[in-house]
Design an enzyme around this catalytic site. Sequence first.
Site, PDB file in Angstrom:
ATOM      1  N   HIS A  47      37.264  43.794  31.547  1.00 30.98           N
ATOM      2  CA  HIS A  47      36.424  42.599  31.651  1.00 30.98           C
ATOM      3  C   HIS A  47      36.443  41.889  30.302  1.00 30.98           C
ATOM      4  CE1 HIS A  47      33.738  44.102  35.195  1.00 30.98           C
ATOM      5  NE2 HIS A  47      35.024  44.374  35.397  1.00 30.98           N
ATOM      6  N   GLU A  49      34.149  40.774  28.351  1.00 33.12           N
ATOM      7  CA  GLU A  49      33.211  41.295  27.346  1.00 33.12           C
ATOM      8  C   GLU A  49      33.743  42.554  26.672  1.00 33.12           C
ATOM      9  OE1 GLU A  49      32.665  40.466  30.571  1.00 33.12           O
ATOM     10  OE2 GLU A  49      30.510  40.390  30.951  1.00 33.12           O
ATOM     11  N   CYS A  80      29.500  46.231  31.391  1.00 35.50           N
ATOM     12  CA  CYS A  80      29.586  45.387  30.202  1.00 35.50           C
ATOM     13  C   CYS A  80      28.267  45.366  29.436  1.00 35.50           C
ATOM     14  CB  CYS A  80      30.022  43.983  30.584  1.00 35.50           C
ATOM     15  SG  CYS A  80      31.734  43.930  31.182  1.00 35.50           S
TER      16      CYS A  80
END
Length: 144
Positions: A47, A49, A80
């Site tokens: 992801h 992040e 995250c």
Amino acid sequence: MDLALEEARAAGDRGEVPVGAVVVAPSGAVVTRTGNRTRELNDPTAHAEVLAIRAACALLGQERLVGHDLYVTLEPCPMCAAAISAARIARLYYGAADPKSGGVAVGARVFAHPQCHHVPEVYDGIGGGEAEALLKAFFEARRA
């Protein structure tokens, strides 16, 4: 947030869910910026992040990002949010809410959990309209 939105657009152009993230140093300098790469890397943890945090820590040679800010176009998921806490991010700014998979304001609410060791300041809705529009257009195109 403009840089995070640029990264989200680039992620969408690569066929990834259009989410972008930027880590900013206490001085205001951009440390890292990236977008989702789960499909490209065949990695469900890739992801925006997590990638931004990993890159910033590697670049700075440290495991934590005390005093740093994270800008992300979508409310972080529980994974995250946990990474943000572990990295000791000072402030989280995010755009669109994620009522289905969010981990900050809905769902797991990671930062409200008693086992959360660090809670960043959270600011939501920053660039949320544009971030939401990118996500809606991406998923509408997939359904067509």
